[in-house]
Design a protein around this motif. Structure first.
Motif, mmCIF file in Angstrom:
data_model
loop_
_atom_site.group_PDB
_atom_site.id
_atom_site.type_symbol
_atom_site.label_atom_id
_atom_site.label_comp_id
_atom_site.label_asym_id
_atom_site.label_seq_id
_atom_site.Cartn_x
_atom_site.Cartn_y
_atom_site.Cartn_z
ATOM 1 N N LEU A 37 0.766 -1.335 -0.123
ATOM 2 C CA LEU A 37 0.088 0.020 0.203
ATOM 3 C C LEU A 37 0.991 1.321 -0.159
ATOM 4 C CD1 LEU A 37 -2.802 -0.877 2.473
ATOM 5 C CD2 LEU A 37 -2.884 -0.697 0.243
ATOM 6 N N SER A 38 1.737 1.166 0.605
ATOM 7 C CA SER A 38 2.842 2.453 0.804
ATOM 8 C C SER A 38 3.530 2.436 -0.503
ATOM 9 C CB SER A 38 3.779 2.228 1.966
ATOM 10 O OG SER A 38 4.620 1.259 1.606
ATOM 11 N N ILE A 39 3.851 1.644 -1.156
ATOM 12 C CA ILE A 39 4.523 1.788 -2.539
ATOM 13 C C ILE A 39 3.401 2.389 -3.385
ATOM 14 C CG2 ILE A 39 5.521 0.529 -4.446
ATOM 15 C CD1 ILE A 39 7.030 -1.425 -2.551
ATOM 16 N N GLY A 40 2.203 1.787 -3.442
ATOM 17 C CA GLY A 40 0.979 2.118 -4.242
ATOM 18 C C GLY A 40 0.873 3.704 -4.052
ATOM 19 N N ALA A 44 1.175 6.725 -6.894
ATOM 20 C CA ALA A 44 0.276 7.693 -7.146
ATOM 21 C C ALA A 44 0.558 9.145 -6.959
ATOM 22 C CB ALA A 44 -1.044 7.318 -6.368
ATOM 23 N N ARG A 45 1.323 9.363 -5.733
ATOM 24 C CA ARG A 45 1.707 10.799 -5.513
ATOM 25 C C ARG A 45 2.815 11.346 -6.610
ATOM 26 N NH1 ARG A 45 2.696 10.125 1.078
ATOM 27 N NH2 ARG A 45 0.403 10.256 1.629
ATOM 28 N N LEU A 229 8.595 3.446 6.674
ATOM 29 C CA LEU A 229 8.400 4.714 6.136
ATOM 30 C C LEU A 229 8.999 5.842 6.460
ATOM 31 C CD1 LEU A 229 4.449 4.449 6.532
ATOM 32 C CD2 LEU A 229 5.708 4.134 4.464
ATOM 33 N N ALA A 230 9.488 5.843 7.826
ATOM 34 C CA ALA A 230 10.600 6.908 8.259
ATOM 35 C C ALA A 230 11.918 6.809 7.426
ATOM 36 C CB ALA A 230 11.058 6.613 9.701
ATOM 37 N N THR A 231 12.350 5.630 7.265
ATOM 38 C CA THR A 231 13.562 5.380 6.348
ATOM 39 C C THR A 231 13.485 5.947 5.086
ATOM 40 O OG1 THR A 231 14.091 3.587 7.772
ATOM 41 C CG2 THR A 231 15.329 3.768 5.787
ATOM 42 N N GLY A 244 3.788 6.407 1.457
ATOM 43 C CA GLY A 244 3.051 6.666 2.772
ATOM 44 C C GLY A 244 1.762 5.903 2.786
ATOM 45 N N LEU A 245 1.219 6.296 3.928
ATOM 46 C CA LEU A 245 -0.236 5.376 4.201
ATOM 47 C C LEU A 245 -1.364 6.454 4.438
ATOM 48 C CD1 LEU A 245 0.990 2.381 6.470
ATOM 49 C CD2 LEU A 245 0.318 2.369 4.130
#
Length: 281
Positions: A37-40, A44-45, A229-231, A244-245
């Motif tokens: 989900l974070s890669i997706g 998108a962003r 995500l922080a990395t 991100g989420l």
């Protein structure tokens, strides 16, 4: 109200072992889903950020006037137009230049354009391409986007494999419990107990294990996902920084342990009915 006792139960060692296995699988499922989900979200962003940008490279001075004229004629369709200076172009080319190379005289004239509407890029790009090179940022980043998309699909495949493994574990729990309590099953059958009653007893065992495992796996996965995500955000630029989420992704992560528990209970019911049917035959 009297509490109804559970007819079947696992030995302590078996219960602990299955709880550990289910916790690990829940942990891995949460990680796989979170990464996918974070890669997706990052894709998108990233696409939203760059799908309106293009670069114009004027390679020949003979075509410079015509190319600039085309850009000026379409100014109203651009949000911004910026000419890149020599130091900026040298920074872009530095990874491909040797230490003492001086290509100042050979650098093209370059403009970075941000369109108001991506739909205008094709027609205006075709006009500019008659006298200069027109490169959309989306096409330039196509390879990176493709790699990120493949990573997201790989994470999704891992999630599917983990869910399949959970199904196998649940089947093992049901079969193992049935083998341990074969005598009780025979007695229940003789006194006319319905298959639904037996299945419900098995479901109670699996529900307890799955709920405990869901809490443990989720609690362990949350800080790991936050660290990942922080990395990624530490990169500051590029696709990783966009990971991100969002609200929907967070809701999916919260729902994941619930789905696993429901899936485990459903799989237990199907397996138990299948075992009882085979024993009856």
């Amino acid at each position: 109200m009297m509490k109804k006792p559970i007819v079947f139960s696992l030995m302590r060692d078996q219960s602990v072992f299955m709880t550990v296995i289910m916790s690990l699988l829940t942990f891995l499922a949460m990680l796989a889903l979170g990464i996918s989900l974070s890669i997706g979200t990052g894709i998108a962003r990233w696409r939203a950020q760059w799908d309106r940008f293009a670069t114009v490279q004027i390679m020949s001075t003979d075509n410079a006037a015509a190319a600039v004229k085309t850009i000026e004629q379409n100014r109203d369709k651009f949000e911004s137009v910026r000419e890149l200076n020599t130091p900026e172009m040298q920074d872009m080319l530095r990874p491909w230049l040797s230490g003492g190379a001086d290509l100042t005289k050979y650098l093209p004239k370059m403009y970075e354009i941000k369109f108001r509407d991506p739909a205008d890029m094709a027609s205006i790009g075709a006009d500019i391409s008659k006298n200069a090179r027109f490169l959309t940022h989306a096409s330039a980043l196509k390879t990176s986007m493709g790699a990120a998309t493949r990573l997201a699909w790989i994470s999704g495949l891992m999630l599917a494999l983990i869910l399949g493994t959970i199904g196998l574990c649940i089947t093992h729990i049901a079969r193992n419990t049935a083998q341990l309590h074969r005598r009780e099953l025979e007695i229940l059958t003789q006194i006319g107990a319905r298959d639904a009653f037996v299945a419900r007893q098995m479901q109670m065992i699996v529900a307890r294990i799955s709920l405990t495992a869901a809490l443990i796996g989720s609690a362990a996965a949350a800080p790991i996902l936050a660290l990942i995500l922080a990395t990624a955000h530490g990169a500051r630029v590029g696709l990783m920084a966009m990971m991100g989420l969002g609200g929907g992704a967070r809701a999916a992560l919260v729902a994941m342990p619930i789905v696993i528990v429901i899936f485990a209970i459903w799989a237990t019911r199907r397996t138990t009915f299948a075992l009882l049917k085979n024993d009856a035959a």
